[in-house]
Scaffold this active site. Structure first.
Site, PDB file in Angstrom:
ATOM      1  N   HIS A   1       0.755  -1.232  -0.141  1.00 28.22           N
ATOM      2  CA  HIS A   1       0.055   0.080  -0.013  1.00 28.22           C
ATOM      3  C   HIS A   1       1.014   1.202   0.065  1.00 28.22           C
ATOM      4  CE1 HIS A   1       0.545  -0.562   4.331  1.00 28.22           C
ATOM      5  NE2 HIS A   1      -0.236   0.663   4.552  1.00 28.22           N
TER       6      HIS A   1
ATOM      7  N   GLU B   1       5.887  -1.561   6.126  1.00 25.73           N
ATOM      8  CA  GLU B   1       5.258  -2.371   7.606  1.00 25.73           C
ATOM      9  C   GLU B   1       5.691  -3.780   7.392  1.00 25.73           C
ATOM     10  OE1 GLU B   1       1.719   0.707   8.905  1.00 25.73           O
ATOM     11  OE2 GLU B   1       1.026  -1.143   7.696  1.00 25.73           O
TER      12      GLU B   1
HETATM   13 FE   LIG Z   1       0.007   0.603   9.660  1.00 19.24          FE
END
Ligand SMILES: [Fe+2]
Lengths: 149, 286
Positions: free
Chosen positions: B193, B240
């Site tokens: 993302h 992440e």
């Molecule tokens: Fe996050």
């Protein structure tokens, strides 16, 4: 995937500038945007949101933010704010103050309207093809040019 | 002795928390996402972990730019759900395990991981969304939680190699704790993302699935993926995924995949979820 025991910080940072349409939140950006991000963080408190909404300019004048930064905040010009060291997780406090969903706010940084952006996501998102490297894109364009096709 | 019995990884998109809190988990948009967690919710009911070491990142909720710890461990007694601008999520307080957390913190520091200690903080969607995905909406969370917060926002963030090594050290720390505890470790965030700039909305199904394959493998190649590859291939927030490597590093060399799920999209993000079980070295045929 090489096993580098240590990495040169200058090489490490230089690669980030080769990613199209992306502002990696480096230490340099974090320094530059410190007060923009701390301003955004202050909007976590309801009383600050109320004061900001009542008079945005006056509230911003309490912060050590450049005129350019203040103008970008007033205009909700998020790409400029990224250039000035804003970070999206902090700026998202301004999205929610405005009652905007994360996705809608994010769409304003792209070439698409929100409905178009949502549609792109439903169809699998933006492709990584042609979006990995500015250098590679330039090389591919030059090669295509030489080919004369 | 305490043991790490399983590793779980999951995206922690805030919109998933909204879907749970507003009862939309079975609608057309969220149904296919939540269906991929049904198996895990049933499995967790049987597993009944005593403690979850929950690796996540804070999203400008508990921490602002004043202090940016690379690895921080929650050693408090309890944590409240953070107000992220819309009021706190209506979820139970998170009960810590201060004894185990302090044991891990001390062991890690002796093991040369210089941890930041947190005694008080609120926990945001990064931590509470995975709890909702795995446990639904109970009156109280069914286990204690040791929060482990990682800086994945301000660069440089920790390398994949360092995250893997931290996982290995966490395994050693847990196994030197005298109490008999069933401990799970969860890695959260990801998958592909990008939430910023003109390239926002980037998703990469192929790369994400390659990453899942690498987590399942009997080797540690995945720890050597450089940051630039995550950034180019999976978007600026795809970084992440280094947090998943702390989970994977804590499971040892060989793992068995119990469950795997992938779905595009949830808001701006690709959803990935995997459940892994460590396979004891001696159980591996020569
Ligand atoms: Fe996050």
């Amino acid at each position: 995937m090489s096993k580098k025991p240590t990495q040169d910080i200058h090489e490490y940072l230089a690669e980030f500038d080769d990613i199209p349409g992306t502002r990696v939140y480096t230490a340099a950006r974090a320094r530059r945007g410190y007060h923009i991000n701390q301003f955004a963080m202050s909007l976590m408190k309801a009383e600050n949101r109320e004061r900001f909404k009542a008079d945005e300019k006056a509230y911003l004048d309490e912060w050590d933010i450049s005129d350019e930064g203040k103008a970008a905040l007033l205009a909700r010009d998020y790409n400029t704010l990224l250039d000035l060291g804003g970070n999206v997780y902090f700026l998202s406090k301004l999205f929610s103050t405005d009652g905007l969903s994360f996705a809608e706010a994010v769409s304003t940084m792209t070439e698409y309207s929100f409905p178009e952006y949502r549609d792109m996501m439903l169809k699998g998102g933006r492709s990584p093809e042609g979006n990995r490297s500015i250098r590679e894109n330039a090389a591919a364009a030059a090669a295509a040019g030489k080919g004369g096709n | 002795m305490a043991r790490i019995t399983a590793g779980v990884a999951s995206s922690h998109v805030p919109l998933l928390g909204v879907a749970v809190d507003q009862g939309k988990t079975r609608d057309d948009y969220f149904g296919p996402i939540f269906a991929g967690y049904d198996w895990t919710r049933e499995w967790e009911k049987q597993e009944k972990p005593d403690v979850v070491i929950l690796v996540y990142n804070d999203h400008a909720s508990a921490f602002d730019m004043k202090i940016v710890p690379t690895f921080a461990i929650g050693c408090g007694e309890r944590y409240k759900s953070a107000d992220e601008g819309w009021g706190p999520r209506p979820v139970p307080d998170v009960e810590g395990d201060a004894d185990l957390a302090w044991h891990i913190a001390q062991s890690l520091i002796l093991d040369e991981f210089d941890m930041t200690i947190i005694n008080e903080m609120d926990v945001d969607h990064g931590l509470t969304v995975p709890l909702s995905m795995m446990f639904g909406q109970p009156d109280a969370w069914p286990c204690k939680v040791v929060p482990l917060a990682v800086n994945v926002v301000t660069y440089p963030v920790p390398s994949g190699n360092r995250c893997w090594a931290l996982g290995e050290a966490i395994k050693r720390a847990v196994e030197s704790y005298p109490e008999d505890l069933n401990v799970q470790i969860w890695g959260t965030g990801g998958m592909s993302h990008q939430l910023q700039g003109p390239r926002a909305g980037l998703l990469n199904r192929e790369w994400d699935n390659k990453f899942l394959d690498m987590l399942e493998a009997d080797n540690d190649d995945v720890r050597w993926i450089p940051h630039i590859e995550y950034l180019r291939e999976t978007g600026s927030e795809g970084i992440e995924m280094v947090m998943w490597l702390i989970m994977r590093g804590a499971l040892g060399k060989k793992v068995k995949t119990l469950h795997r799920h992938y779905h595009i999209p949830c808001s701006n993000t690709a959803i990935g979820h995997i459940v892994l079980e460590p396979v004891a070295e001696e159980a591996v045929p020569a």
